[in-house]
Design a protein around this motif. Structure first.
Motif, PDB file in Angstrom:
ATOM      1  N   VAL A  58      29.387  73.132  57.727  1.00  0.00           N
ATOM      2  CA  VAL A  58      29.755  74.318  56.961  1.00  0.00           C
ATOM      3  C   VAL A  58      31.276  74.383  56.838  1.00  0.00           C
ATOM      4  O   VAL A  58      31.992  73.966  57.748  1.00  0.00           O
ATOM      5  CB  VAL A  58      29.175  75.591  57.639  1.00  0.00           C
ATOM      6  N   GLU A  59      31.740  74.853  55.682  1.00  0.00           N
ATOM      7  CA  GLU A  59      33.188  75.038  55.500  1.00  0.00           C
ATOM      8  C   GLU A  59      33.514  76.520  55.510  1.00  0.00           C
ATOM      9  O   GLU A  59      32.871  77.305  54.817  1.00  0.00           O
ATOM     10  CB  GLU A  59      33.668  74.404  54.178  1.00  0.00           C
ATOM     11  N   ALA A  60      34.500  76.887  56.323  1.00  0.00           N
ATOM     12  CA  ALA A  60      34.985  78.270  56.354  1.00  0.00           C
ATOM     13  C   ALA A  60      36.088  78.420  55.317  1.00  0.00           C
ATOM     14  O   ALA A  60      37.030  77.632  55.285  1.00  0.00           O
ATOM     15  CB  ALA A  60      35.529  78.597  57.744  1.00  0.00           C
ATOM     16  N   LEU A 117      37.586  73.782  58.467  1.00  0.00           N
ATOM     17  CA  LEU A 117      38.527  74.778  57.962  1.00  0.00           C
ATOM     18  C   LEU A 117      39.679  74.051  57.290  1.00  0.00           C
ATOM     19  O   LEU A 117      39.858  72.848  57.502  1.00  0.00           O
ATOM     20  CB  LEU A 117      39.009  75.695  59.088  1.00  0.00           C
ATOM     21  N   ASN A 118      40.406  74.774  56.447  1.00  0.00           N
ATOM     22  CA  ASN A 118      41.472  74.141  55.673  1.00  0.00           C
ATOM     23  C   ASN A 118      42.834  74.382  56.296  1.00  0.00           C
ATOM     24  O   ASN A 118      43.142  75.488  56.726  1.00  0.00           O
ATOM     25  CB  ASN A 118      41.466  74.691  54.242  1.00  0.00           C
ATOM     26  N   PHE A 119      43.627  73.343  56.335  1.00  0.00           N
ATOM     27  CA  PHE A 119      45.020  73.452  56.768  1.00  0.00           C
ATOM     28  C   PHE A 119      45.907  73.109  55.587  1.00  0.00           C
ATOM     29  O   PHE A 119      45.711  72.065  54.952  1.00  0.00           O
ATOM     30  CB  PHE A 119      45.311  72.428  57.879  1.00  0.00           C
ATOM     31  N   VAL A 149      39.224  69.683  60.561  1.00  0.00           N
ATOM     32  CA  VAL A 149      40.337  70.184  59.772  1.00  0.00           C
ATOM     33  C   VAL A 149      40.372  69.436  58.441  1.00  0.00           C
ATOM     34  O   VAL A 149      40.384  68.209  58.416  1.00  0.00           O
ATOM     35  CB  VAL A 149      41.669  69.990  60.531  1.00  0.00           C
ATOM     36  N   GLU A 150      40.345  70.181  57.326  1.00  0.00           N
ATOM     37  CA  GLU A 150      40.451  69.587  55.999  1.00  0.00           C
ATOM     38  C   GLU A 150      41.886  69.746  55.505  1.00  0.00           C
ATOM     39  O   GLU A 150      42.452  70.824  55.561  1.00  0.00           O
ATOM     40  CB  GLU A 150      39.507  70.283  55.011  1.00  0.00           C
ATOM     41  N   MET A 151      42.432  68.647  55.051  1.00  0.00           N
ATOM     42  CA  MET A 151      43.824  68.669  54.608  1.00  0.00           C
ATOM     43  C   MET A 151      43.942  67.880  53.310  1.00  0.00           C
ATOM     44  O   MET A 151      43.290  66.854  53.164  1.00  0.00           O
ATOM     45  CB  MET A 151      44.643  67.979  55.684  1.00  0.00           C
ATOM     46  N   ILE A 179      39.996  64.403  54.641  1.00  0.00           N
ATOM     47  CA  ILE A 179      40.955  64.449  53.553  1.00  0.00           C
ATOM     48  C   ILE A 179      40.274  65.157  52.379  1.00  0.00           C
ATOM     49  O   ILE A 179      39.216  64.744  51.917  1.00  0.00           O
ATOM     50  CB  ILE A 179      41.492  63.044  53.210  1.00  0.00           C
ATOM     51  N   ASP A 180      40.860  66.287  51.980  1.00  0.00           N
ATOM     52  CA  ASP A 180      40.257  67.179  50.984  1.00  0.00           C
ATOM     53  C   ASP A 180      40.706  66.782  49.574  1.00  0.00           C
ATOM     54  O   ASP A 180      41.763  66.180  49.410  1.00  0.00           O
ATOM     55  CB  ASP A 180      40.724  68.617  51.286  1.00  0.00           C
ATOM     56  N   ASP A 181      39.913  67.122  48.581  1.00  0.00           N
ATOM     57  CA  ASP A 181      40.268  66.890  47.173  1.00  0.00           C
ATOM     58  C   ASP A 181      40.664  65.441  46.938  1.00  0.00           C
ATOM     59  O   ASP A 181      41.593  65.153  46.166  1.00  0.00           O
ATOM     60  CB  ASP A 181      41.432  67.801  46.736  1.00  0.00           C
ATOM     61  N   ILE A 200      35.942  61.852  54.014  1.00  0.00           N
ATOM     62  CA  ILE A 200      36.594  61.949  52.711  1.00  0.00           C
ATOM     63  C   ILE A 200      35.823  62.967  51.879  1.00  0.00           C
ATOM     64  O   ILE A 200      34.601  62.880  51.778  1.00  0.00           O
ATOM     65  CB  ILE A 200      36.564  60.592  51.979  1.00  0.00           C
ATOM     66  N   LYS A 201      36.524  63.934  51.305  1.00  0.00           N
ATOM     67  CA  LYS A 201      35.866  64.868  50.405  1.00  0.00           C
ATOM     68  C   LYS A 201      36.235  64.524  48.971  1.00  0.00           C
ATOM     69  O   LYS A 201      37.403  64.644  48.574  1.00  0.00           O
ATOM     70  CB  LYS A 201      36.262  66.309  50.734  1.00  0.00           C
ATOM     71  N   LEU A 202      35.243  64.087  48.221  1.00  0.00           N
ATOM     72  CA  LEU A 202      35.461  63.710  46.823  1.00  0.00           C
ATOM     73  C   LEU A 202      35.758  64.957  46.016  1.00  0.00           C
ATOM     74  O   LEU A 202      34.989  65.922  46.056  1.00  0.00           O
ATOM     75  CB  LEU A 202      34.206  63.055  46.254  1.00  0.00           C
TER      76      LEU A 202
END
Ligand code: C2E
Ligand code: MG
Ligand code: MG
Ligand code: MG
Length: 280
Positions: A58-60, A117-119, A149-151, A179-181, A200-202
């Motif tokens: 899950v992503e907050a 969560l996003n940083f 941690v998504e960055m 790694i986000d986006d 990796i988040k596409l």
């Protein structure tokens, strides 16, 4: 010409811009008080296993309930928070709130889920970040491996060594790094080797027309194969329709996230979704 523009910049300050910056200024002040006024809330969006279709993560995502403006989207206030440095205390609030949620789920017997969560890159650059994170984990008695941690890849290149050290420090606490986006910034394949991300988040922009664009399908196929070889998990973001879901499943993408399954929801609604799934 560019210099001239800079020197006479006030001429380019239109009434509309003035209004905008006034609004942002007001918003800055409101943002300063938002933590103590308890105006932030985390929404939760499930990540679904492409093979079993069960929720596996899950992503907050932060939400700001502004007292008069209502819900302000993070796309609007995170940049202001970054400019003013307020992202540091806000980021701390997010991390602490996620820890508390992980603990609450553990205590109430919810199925264990890794919470992402996003940083902001700017948060990554602050001094003592790893110690701060370590203290928050200890204070809440949460183990790092429940947190990812998504960055985004912005700033990585300019602050190579600093970020590399911080990521290593976080990993030593058990925290996963995503790694986000992915694919939208100045992606360089060489740093996939250097940084050893777990996930990796596409980016959604590749997913949007995956069912109509052979080119995007080829790119995604390649990234998924590469990630498998490098032992990274691949998550597709912004999956909205069945056609996208079917293709990503066929391509062996690991996890899917998007409105097709669920929008980000307040915690109570997310919990209901999980409970309903368990009863299936
Ligand atoms: P992100 O981390 O890439 O999050 C994905 C965004 O896409 C979220 O927007 C989510 O609601 C949205 N989304 C998810 N599935 C779909 C879909 O199927 N279709 C469409 N059109 N959109 C979808 P949100 O919540 O508005 O957040 C926007 C960005 O704000 C995030 O992008 C992230 O970069 C940033 N952000 C959110 N929460 C935080 C936070 O706690 N800290 C920091 N530093 N940044 C945050
Ligand atoms: Mg994210
Ligand atoms: Mg993203
Ligand atoms: Mg984003």
């Amino acid at each position: 010409k560019a210099k001239e523009t800079k020197e006479n910049s006030f001429e380019f300050f239109t009434p509309e811009m003035e209004e905008n910056s006034y609004k942002n200024f007001a918003l800055q002040n409101d943002l300063r008080r938002a933590i103590t006024n308890n105006e932030f809330e985390l929404y939760y969006q499930p990540k679904v296993s492409a093979s079993t279709e069960k929720v596996v993560g899950v992503e907050a995502l932060i939400r700001w309930n502004h007292p008069t403006l209502g819900m302000v989207s993070p796309g609007h206030f995170i940049p202001i928070a970054e400019d003013t440095g307020l992202i540091v205390p806000i980021g701390e609030w997010v991390f602490d709130a996620v820890c508390k949620q992980v603990k609450r789920w553990e205590n109430t017997g919810f199925p264990p889920l890794v919470v992402s969560l996003n940083f902001s890159a700017i948060q990554m650059l602050q001094k003592g970040l790893v110690t701060k994170v370590k203290n928050l984990l200890e204070k809440n008695q949460v183990e790092g491996h429940w947190i990812e941690v998504e960055m985004t890849e912005s700033l990585i290149l300019e602050h190579d060594n600093d970020i590399l050290n911080k990521l290593e420090g976080l990993k030593q606490l058990g925290i996963h790094i995503a790694i986000d986006d992915f694919g939208t910034g100045y992606s360089s394949l060489s740093y996939l080797k250097k940084y050893k991300f777990n996930t990796i988040k596409l980016d959604k922009s590749f997913i949007n027309d995956i069912h109509t664009s052979a080119d995007n399908q080829a790119i995604i196929t390649f990234i998924i194969q590469l990630s498998n070889q490098l032992n990274m998990k691949v998550v597709a973001e912004g999956v909205e329709i069945k056609e996208q879901h079917d293709i990503l499943q066929k391509l062996n993408c690991d996890e899917l996230q998007g409105f097709y399954f669920s929008r980000p929801k307040p915690v109570k609604e997310f919990e209901e979704l999980l409970l309903n799934q368990q009863q299936l």
